[in-house]
Each structure stands twice: as C-alpha cells, then as structure tokens.
Design a protein around this motif. Sequence first.
Motif, PDB file in Angstrom:
ATOM      1  N   LEU A 150      19.210 -14.285  -2.738  1.00  0.00           N
ATOM      2  CA  LEU A 150      18.487 -15.112  -3.647  1.00  0.00           C
ATOM      3  C   LEU A 150      16.934 -14.888  -3.626  1.00  0.00           C
ATOM      4  CD1 LEU A 150      18.936 -17.726  -5.353  1.00  0.00           C
ATOM      5  CD2 LEU A 150      18.608 -19.083  -3.449  1.00  0.00           C
ATOM      6  N   TYR A 151      16.521 -14.800  -2.494  1.00  0.00           N
ATOM      7  CA  TYR A 151      14.998 -14.516  -2.389  1.00  0.00           C
ATOM      8  C   TYR A 151      14.834 -13.359  -3.030  1.00  0.00           C
ATOM      9  CZ  TYR A 151      15.053 -18.250   1.029  1.00  0.00           C
ATOM     10  OH  TYR A 151      15.193 -19.685   1.764  1.00  0.00           O
ATOM     11  N   GLU A 152      15.455 -12.167  -2.687  1.00  0.00           N
ATOM     12  CA  GLU A 152      15.224 -10.896  -3.435  1.00  0.00           C
ATOM     13  C   GLU A 152      15.258 -10.965  -4.729  1.00  0.00           C
ATOM     14  OE1 GLU A 152      17.772  -8.339  -1.189  1.00  0.00           O
ATOM     15  OE2 GLU A 152      16.494  -7.948   0.238  1.00  0.00           O
ATOM     16  N   ASP A 153      16.113 -11.848  -5.431  1.00  0.00           N
ATOM     17  CA  ASP A 153      16.244 -11.882  -7.117  1.00  0.00           C
ATOM     18  C   ASP A 153      15.376 -12.783  -7.625  1.00  0.00           C
ATOM     19  OD1 ASP A 153      19.007 -10.888  -6.830  1.00  0.00           O
ATOM     20  OD2 ASP A 153      20.081 -12.503  -6.784  1.00  0.00           O
ATOM     21  N   GLU A 154      14.627 -13.644  -6.590  1.00  0.00           N
ATOM     22  CA  GLU A 154      13.664 -14.369  -7.068  1.00  0.00           C
ATOM     23  C   GLU A 154      12.240 -13.473  -7.220  1.00  0.00           C
ATOM     24  OE1 GLU A 154      13.055 -17.382  -8.404  1.00  0.00           O
ATOM     25  OE2 GLU A 154      15.302 -17.845  -8.192  1.00  0.00           O
ATOM     26  N   GLN A 155      12.073 -12.579  -5.963  1.00  0.00           N
ATOM     27  CA  GLN A 155      11.107 -11.664  -6.043  1.00  0.00           C
ATOM     28  C   GLN A 155      10.924 -10.678  -6.964  1.00  0.00           C
ATOM     29  OE1 GLN A 155      11.400  -9.902  -2.129  1.00  0.00           O
ATOM     30  NE2 GLN A 155       9.337 -10.568  -1.735  1.00  0.00           N
ATOM     31  N   LYS A 156      12.364 -10.142  -7.481  1.00  0.00           N
ATOM     32  CA  LYS A 156      12.347  -9.257  -8.775  1.00  0.00           C
ATOM     33  C   LYS A 156      11.904  -9.970 -10.056  1.00  0.00           C
ATOM     34  CE  LYS A 156      16.023  -6.723  -6.746  1.00  0.00           C
ATOM     35  NZ  LYS A 156      17.567  -6.462  -6.887  1.00  0.00           N
ATOM     36  N   SER A 157      12.305 -11.201 -10.174  1.00  0.00           N
ATOM     37  CA  SER A 157      11.742 -12.295 -11.453  1.00  0.00           C
ATOM     38  C   SER A 157      10.249 -12.296 -11.182  1.00  0.00           C
ATOM     39  CB  SER A 157      12.431 -13.354 -11.326  1.00  0.00           C
ATOM     40  OG  SER A 157      12.045 -14.254 -12.161  1.00  0.00           O
ATOM     41  N   LEU A 158       9.870 -12.546 -10.326  1.00  0.00           N
ATOM     42  CA  LEU A 158       8.264 -12.602 -10.188  1.00  0.00           C
ATOM     43  C   LEU A 158       7.607 -11.261 -10.344  1.00  0.00           C
ATOM     44  CD1 LEU A 158       7.950 -15.133  -7.063  1.00  0.00           C
ATOM     45  CD2 LEU A 158       7.385 -15.569  -9.128  1.00  0.00           C
ATOM     46  N   GLN A 159       8.324 -10.301 -10.047  1.00  0.00           N
ATOM     47  CA  GLN A 159       7.624  -8.772 -10.055  1.00  0.00           C
ATOM     48  C   GLN A 159       7.571  -8.724 -11.708  1.00  0.00           C
ATOM     49  OE1 GLN A 159       6.329  -6.931  -7.731  1.00  0.00           O
ATOM     50  NE2 GLN A 159       5.598  -5.557  -9.624  1.00  0.00           N
ATOM     51  N   GLU A 160       8.488  -8.874 -12.575  1.00  0.00           N
ATOM     52  CA  GLU A 160       8.719  -8.946 -13.965  1.00  0.00           C
ATOM     53  C   GLU A 160       7.707  -9.694 -14.316  1.00  0.00           C
ATOM     54  OE1 GLU A 160      12.545  -9.551 -15.441  1.00  0.00           O
ATOM     55  OE2 GLU A 160      13.473  -8.301 -14.047  1.00  0.00           O
ATOM     56  N   LYS A 161       7.497 -11.134 -13.719  1.00  0.00           N
ATOM     57  CA  LYS A 161       6.311 -12.002 -14.360  1.00  0.00           C
ATOM     58  C   LYS A 161       5.058 -11.062 -14.271  1.00  0.00           C
ATOM     59  CE  LYS A 161       4.764 -16.052 -15.338  1.00  0.00           C
ATOM     60  NZ  LYS A 161       4.816 -16.896 -16.498  1.00  0.00           N
ATOM     61  N   LEU A 162       4.881 -10.821 -13.290  1.00  0.00           N
ATOM     62  CA  LEU A 162       3.517 -10.205 -13.074  1.00  0.00           C
ATOM     63  C   LEU A 162       3.282  -9.015 -13.702  1.00  0.00           C
ATOM     64  CD1 LEU A 162       1.253 -10.338 -11.066  1.00  0.00           C
ATOM     65  CD2 LEU A 162       2.487  -8.501  -9.347  1.00  0.00           C
ATOM     66  N   GLN A 163       4.322  -8.069 -14.040  1.00  0.00           N
ATOM     67  CA  GLN A 163       4.125  -7.240 -14.957  1.00  0.00           C
ATOM     68  C   GLN A 163       3.709  -7.612 -16.466  1.00  0.00           C
ATOM     69  OE1 GLN A 163       7.756  -4.678 -15.178  1.00  0.00           O
ATOM     70  NE2 GLN A 163       6.579  -3.062 -16.219  1.00  0.00           N
ATOM     71  N   LYS A 164       4.578  -8.697 -16.886  1.00  0.00           N
ATOM     72  CA  LYS A 164       4.262  -9.400 -18.245  1.00  0.00           C
ATOM     73  C   LYS A 164       2.629  -9.891 -18.264  1.00  0.00           C
ATOM     74  CE  LYS A 164       8.101  -8.482 -20.026  1.00  0.00           C
ATOM     75  NZ  LYS A 164       8.303  -7.646 -21.255  1.00  0.00           N
ATOM     76  N   LEU A 165       2.315 -10.297 -17.002  1.00  0.00           N
ATOM     77  CA  LEU A 165       0.870 -11.019 -17.052  1.00  0.00           C
ATOM     78  C   LEU A 165      -0.002  -9.792 -17.004  1.00  0.00           C
ATOM     79  CD1 LEU A 165       1.258 -13.789 -14.341  1.00  0.00           C
ATOM     80  CD2 LEU A 165       0.732 -13.913 -16.733  1.00  0.00           C
ATOM     81  N   ASN A 166       0.102  -8.602 -16.393  1.00  0.00           N
ATOM     82  CA  ASN A 166      -0.703  -7.670 -16.602  1.00  0.00           C
ATOM     83  C   ASN A 166      -0.679  -6.879 -17.937  1.00  0.00           C
ATOM     84  OD1 ASN A 166      -1.419  -7.420 -13.752  1.00  0.00           O
ATOM     85  ND2 ASN A 166       0.197  -6.148 -13.314  1.00  0.00           N
ATOM     86  N   GLU A 167       0.467  -6.845 -18.694  1.00  0.00           N
ATOM     87  CA  GLU A 167       0.297  -6.574 -20.001  1.00  0.00           C
ATOM     88  C   GLU A 167      -0.446  -7.469 -20.970  1.00  0.00           C
ATOM     89  OE1 GLU A 167       4.456  -6.120 -21.302  1.00  0.00           O
ATOM     90  OE2 GLU A 167       4.927  -4.656 -19.565  1.00  0.00           O
ATOM     91  N   LYS A 168      -0.238  -8.681 -20.460  1.00  0.00           N
ATOM     92  CA  LYS A 168      -1.016  -9.671 -21.283  1.00  0.00           C
ATOM     93  C   LYS A 168      -2.518  -9.660 -20.991  1.00  0.00           C
ATOM     94  CE  LYS A 168      -1.127 -14.861 -21.810  1.00  0.00           C
ATOM     95  NZ  LYS A 168      -1.047 -16.021 -21.414  1.00  0.00           N
ATOM     96  N   GLN A 169      -3.034  -9.134 -19.844  1.00  0.00           N
ATOM     97  CA  GLN A 169      -4.469  -8.958 -19.665  1.00  0.00           C
ATOM     98  C   GLN A 169      -4.953  -7.949 -20.380  1.00  0.00           C
ATOM     99  OE1 GLN A 169      -5.112  -8.245 -15.442  1.00  0.00           O
ATOM    100  NE2 GLN A 169      -7.402  -8.802 -15.740  1.00  0.00           N
ATOM    101  N   GLN A 170      -4.095  -6.958 -20.465  1.00  0.00           N
ATOM    102  CA  GLN A 170      -4.419  -5.755 -21.126  1.00  0.00           C
ATOM    103  C   GLN A 170      -4.766  -5.961 -22.621  1.00  0.00           C
ATOM    104  OE1 GLN A 170      -1.821  -2.614 -20.086  1.00  0.00           O
ATOM    105  NE2 GLN A 170      -2.458  -2.142 -18.231  1.00  0.00           N
ATOM    106  N   ASP A 171      -3.664  -6.576 -23.110  1.00  0.00           N
ATOM    107  CA  ASP A 171      -3.779  -7.014 -24.386  1.00  0.00           C
ATOM    108  C   ASP A 171      -5.087  -8.031 -24.881  1.00  0.00           C
ATOM    109  OD1 ASP A 171      -1.601  -5.685 -25.046  1.00  0.00           O
ATOM    110  OD2 ASP A 171      -0.154  -7.389 -25.168  1.00  0.00           O
ATOM    111  N   LEU A 172      -5.224  -8.858 -23.782  1.00  0.00           N
ATOM    112  CA  LEU A 172      -6.467  -9.727 -24.068  1.00  0.00           C
ATOM    113  C   LEU A 172      -7.668  -9.275 -23.836  1.00  0.00           C
ATOM    114  CD1 LEU A 172      -5.153 -12.842 -21.984  1.00  0.00           C
ATOM    115  CD2 LEU A 172      -5.379 -12.996 -24.246  1.00  0.00           C
ATOM    116  N   ALA A 173      -7.655  -8.158 -23.087  1.00  0.00           N
ATOM    117  CA  ALA A 173      -8.976  -7.460 -22.998  1.00  0.00           C
ATOM    118  C   ALA A 173      -9.357  -6.446 -24.169  1.00  0.00           C
ATOM    119  CB  ALA A 173      -8.868  -6.274 -21.735  1.00  0.00           C
ATOM    120  N   MET A 174      -8.255  -6.135 -24.962  1.00  0.00           N
ATOM    121  CA  MET A 174      -8.434  -5.250 -26.090  1.00  0.00           C
ATOM    122  C   MET A 174      -8.909  -6.197 -27.407  1.00  0.00           C
ATOM    123  SD  MET A 174      -5.300  -2.730 -25.819  1.00  0.00           S
ATOM    124  CE  MET A 174      -5.617  -1.109 -25.611  1.00  0.00           C
ATOM    125  N   LYS A 175      -8.719  -7.525 -27.214  1.00  0.00           N
ATOM    126  CA  LYS A 175      -9.148  -8.241 -28.341  1.00  0.00           C
ATOM    127  C   LYS A 175     -10.720  -8.152 -28.665  1.00  0.00           C
ATOM    128  CE  LYS A 175      -6.200 -12.122 -28.179  1.00  0.00           C
ATOM    129  NZ  LYS A 175      -5.582 -13.392 -28.449  1.00  0.00           N
TER     130      LYS A 175
END
Length: 175
Positions: A150-175
């Motif tokens: 369960l903890y490993e699954d939660e970590q994978k979910s958080l890793q995906e969330k972190l990846q999406k936040l990084n993508e969002k940061q790149q998109d915001l920086a390009m504005k």
Amino acid sequence: MVRISDLSPNWEALAFDLYQENEEKETVNVDDVTSDSETDSAEEIDAHALITTLYSDQRKTKTEEGKGTKSKQEYELLVNDLEKQFVKKKMKNYEKAITVEAKHKRQTQQEVNELQRDMKYQVNEEKADTESKIAMKKDAIQSSDESIQLYEDEQKSLQEKLQKLNEKQQDLAMK
C-alpha cells in the motif's frame, strides 16, 4: 498577500493568526506510523493547528524597494513549488513507513523461525500453543506485506503527482 483598505490613519497594531489547514482523511496515516511521539490530548492537537501570529505596528511597517506585488504567474509558481515540497515530504514519510514495516516483518519472521526451532523439543500440548503463535505471527507478516504494498502504491501515485507538478511548473514558466 493581504491588502487592507480604508484603515484609519491612526491605527496602532494589526495581528493575523495563521493556522494549519486540516487535511482530508487518507486510508493510511503515515504521520502516525512515522512519528516519534504520540499526542492524544485535544489541547496538543489544537495547539498544532495555530502556526503563528503575525503582528504589525504602524511605526515599524515600512515598504521595501523591490518587494511589490507579485504577478499571477509568480504566485502560481510559488504555490506549485510549495505543493512539490509537500509531495516530497510525504514521499519521505512513506519511505520511512516502508522501512519500519520491513523491519517489523524481519523481526516477526525471526520470531517464527525461533518458535519453529523450539517446537522440536516440545510435547504435543506445547506444540499446539506454539503453532497458534506461529499462525498469528504469519498473519502479522502478511499484514506487513500488505502495508508495504500500500505504501509503495501511494509512493508511485505521489511520484506521478510530482511529475505532473514539474510539467505544470514548466508550462507556467513558459507563459
């Protein structure tokens, strides 16, 4: 940022209380698993909700050059960065919880092995008791395995969330 308008020119002091917002309940409370101390009293829990109180005195309030209003993009980047920090902290907590569960699992397995070795020198009544202890410990090992998964699954979910936040940061920086 707080902007106050129509404030009397004779104001003397202003105070703001900052509180920690309560998070929604999760299926797993990693903070409970990884905390060093247990806090059960309502007073201690309420005390943790108040982060700090900010005071401002008219005589001490000054405007600094370069400390003006930030743009919407700067605030979005700041919020995004804070979210990333929160996700990273949570991932570390899950890592600690996995370590704790793995250690508990190893200890329990060692106890099972010791009980199985001891059974060799026991009479039938003692063996039945030992077998029930072994069964309980094997259930605990199974529970630890499930918690780790369960903890490993939660970590994978958080890793995906972190990846999406990084993508969002790149998109915001390009504005």
